[in-house]
Motif scaffolding. Structure first.
Motif, PDB file in Angstrom:
ATOM      1  N   LYS A   1       0.852  -1.189   0.000  1.00  0.00           N
ATOM      2  CA  LYS A   1       0.000   0.000   0.000  1.00  0.00           C
ATOM      3  C   LYS A   1       0.889   1.240   0.000  1.00  0.00           C
ATOM      4  CE  LYS A   1      -3.876   2.042   2.480  1.00  0.00           C
ATOM      5  NZ  LYS A   1      -4.759   1.895   3.645  1.00  0.00           N
ATOM      6  N   VAL A   2       0.664   2.116  -0.983  1.00  0.00           N
ATOM      7  CA  VAL A   2       1.450   3.336  -1.124  1.00  0.00           C
ATOM      8  C   VAL A   2       0.534   4.510  -1.467  1.00  0.00           C
ATOM      9  CG1 VAL A   2       3.552   2.145  -1.899  1.00  0.00           C
ATOM     10  CG2 VAL A   2       1.889   2.928  -3.585  1.00  0.00           C
TER      11      VAL A   2
ATOM     12  N   GLN B   1      -3.245   3.512  -2.897  1.00  0.00           N
ATOM     13  CA  GLN B   1      -3.676   2.278  -3.547  1.00  0.00           C
ATOM     14  C   GLN B   1      -2.677   1.175  -3.231  1.00  0.00           C
ATOM     15  OE1 GLN B   1      -4.822   3.027  -7.571  1.00  0.00           O
ATOM     16  NE2 GLN B   1      -4.517   0.922  -8.217  1.00  0.00           N
ATOM     17  N   SER B   2      -3.126  -0.056  -3.322  1.00  0.00           N
ATOM     18  CA  SER B   2      -2.235  -1.207  -3.159  1.00  0.00           C
ATOM     19  C   SER B   2      -1.867  -1.738  -4.539  1.00  0.00           C
ATOM     20  CB  SER B   2      -2.918  -2.304  -2.348  1.00  0.00           C
ATOM     21  OG  SER B   2      -3.115  -1.869  -1.023  1.00  0.00           O
ATOM     22  N   PHE B   3      -0.560  -1.982  -4.728  1.00  0.00           N
ATOM     23  CA  PHE B   3      -0.049  -2.497  -5.991  1.00  0.00           C
ATOM     24  C   PHE B   3       0.634  -3.832  -5.759  1.00  0.00           C
ATOM     25  CE2 PHE B   3      -0.137   2.105  -6.730  1.00  0.00           C
ATOM     26  CZ  PHE B   3      -0.838   2.156  -7.919  1.00  0.00           C
ATOM     27  N   ASN B   4       0.600  -4.690  -6.768  1.00  0.00           N
ATOM     28  CA  ASN B   4       1.231  -6.004  -6.693  1.00  0.00           C
ATOM     29  C   ASN B   4       2.748  -5.883  -6.617  1.00  0.00           C
ATOM     30  OD1 ASN B   4      -1.243  -7.338  -6.919  1.00  0.00           O
ATOM     31  ND2 ASN B   4      -1.138  -7.365  -9.140  1.00  0.00           N
TER      32      ASN B   4
ATOM     33  N   MET C   1       7.643  -3.302  -6.334  1.00  0.00           N
ATOM     34  CA  MET C   1       6.267  -2.930  -6.613  1.00  0.00           C
ATOM     35  C   MET C   1       6.085  -2.665  -8.102  1.00  0.00           C
ATOM     36  SD  MET C   1       4.050   0.088  -4.863  1.00  0.00           S
ATOM     37  CE  MET C   1       5.101   1.321  -5.557  1.00  0.00           C
ATOM     38  N   ILE C   2       4.960  -3.083  -8.624  1.00  0.00           N
ATOM     39  CA  ILE C   2       4.647  -2.898 -10.042  1.00  0.00           C
ATOM     40  C   ILE C   2       3.498  -1.906 -10.157  1.00  0.00           C
ATOM     41  CG2 ILE C   2       3.909  -4.044 -12.151  1.00  0.00           C
ATOM     42  CD1 ILE C   2       4.905  -6.687 -10.771  1.00  0.00           C
ATOM     43  N   ILE C   3       3.796  -0.733 -10.736  1.00  0.00           N
ATOM     44  CA  ILE C   3       2.742   0.243 -11.013  1.00  0.00           C
ATOM     45  C   ILE C   3       2.333   0.037 -12.465  1.00  0.00           C
ATOM     46  CG2 ILE C   3       2.116   2.686 -11.119  1.00  0.00           C
ATOM     47  CD1 ILE C   3       4.326   3.213  -9.049  1.00  0.00           C
ATOM     48  N   PRO C   4       1.097  -0.379 -12.700  1.00  0.00           N
ATOM     49  CA  PRO C   4       0.655  -0.693 -14.069  1.00  0.00           C
ATOM     50  C   PRO C   4       0.721   0.520 -15.002  1.00  0.00           C
ATOM     51  CG  PRO C   4      -0.958  -1.421 -12.441  1.00  0.00           C
ATOM     52  CD  PRO C   4       0.045  -0.587 -11.717  1.00  0.00           C
ATOM     53  N   GLN C   5       0.972   0.251 -16.273  1.00  0.00           N
ATOM     54  CA  GLN C   5       1.021   1.305 -17.288  1.00  0.00           C
ATOM     55  C   GLN C   5      -0.296   2.077 -17.346  1.00  0.00           C
ATOM     56  OE1 GLN C   5       3.466   2.554 -19.156  1.00  0.00           O
ATOM     57  NE2 GLN C   5       4.879   1.184 -18.116  1.00  0.00           N
ATOM     58  N   GLU C   6      -1.416   1.386 -17.113  1.00  0.00           N
ATOM     59  CA  GLU C   6      -2.715   2.070 -17.153  1.00  0.00           C
ATOM     60  C   GLU C   6      -2.777   3.180 -16.111  1.00  0.00           C
ATOM     61  OE1 GLU C   6      -3.208  -1.699 -16.195  1.00  0.00           O
ATOM     62  OE2 GLU C   6      -2.241  -1.693 -18.138  1.00  0.00           O
ATOM     63  N   PHE C   7      -2.158   2.951 -14.934  1.00  0.00           N
ATOM     64  CA  PHE C   7      -2.156   3.977 -13.892  1.00  0.00           C
ATOM     65  C   PHE C   7      -1.209   5.111 -14.267  1.00  0.00           C
ATOM     66  CE2 PHE C   7      -0.589   6.084 -10.135  1.00  0.00           C
ATOM     67  CZ  PHE C   7      -1.741   6.345  -9.437  1.00  0.00           C
ATOM     68  N   LYS C   8      -0.049   4.795 -14.827  1.00  0.00           N
ATOM     69  CA  LYS C   8       0.965   5.799 -15.137  1.00  0.00           C
ATOM     70  C   LYS C   8       0.625   6.634 -16.365  1.00  0.00           C
ATOM     71  CE  LYS C   8       4.428   2.754 -15.052  1.00  0.00           C
ATOM     72  NZ  LYS C   8       5.811   2.236 -15.046  1.00  0.00           N
ATOM     73  N   ARG C   9      -0.220   6.123 -17.236  1.00  0.00           N
ATOM     74  CA  ARG C   9      -0.530   6.810 -18.496  1.00  0.00           C
ATOM     75  C   ARG C   9      -1.118   8.200 -18.226  1.00  0.00           C
ATOM     76  NH1 ARG C   9      -3.163   2.901 -20.806  1.00  0.00           N
ATOM     77  NH2 ARG C   9      -1.261   2.052 -21.684  1.00  0.00           N
ATOM     78  N   GLY C  10      -0.504   9.220 -18.837  1.00  0.00           N
ATOM     79  CA  GLY C  10      -1.000  10.594 -18.712  1.00  0.00           C
ATOM     80  C   GLY C  10      -0.577  11.292 -17.433  1.00  0.00           C
TER      81      GLY C  10
END
Length: 71
Positions: free
Chosen positions: A7-8, A25-28, A35-44
């Motif tokens: 959780k970060v 949010q909690s990330f896998n 930690m893996i921040i998905p591309q969908e979250f990082k986009r934009g």
């Protein structure tokens, strides 16, 4: 077996906006514990900081400047 998560709180700004935002949010985690921040979250977005757990930002850059325009 459930995948490990962390959780970060991520502080970021949007590519078309100068305001700062935050989202908790909690990330896998991968097999190495990263930690893996998905591309969908990082986009934009431009990520400014990743903080452990949930944080409460009391004041950030520009808060007083923006407040002047709301009064």
């Amino acid at each position: 077996m459930e995948q490990a998560k962390r959780k970060v709180t991520i502080i970021y700004c949007c590519d078309n906006d100068l305001a700062l935002y935050r989202k908790t949010q909690s990330f896998n985690l991968n097999d190495y514990g990263d930690m893996i921040i998905p591309q969908e979250f990082k986009r934009g977005k431009t990520i400014v900081a990743v903080c452990a757990g949930e944080i409460d930002v009391i004041n950030s850059v520009g808060d007083k400047l923006v407040a002047q325009y709301w009064h």
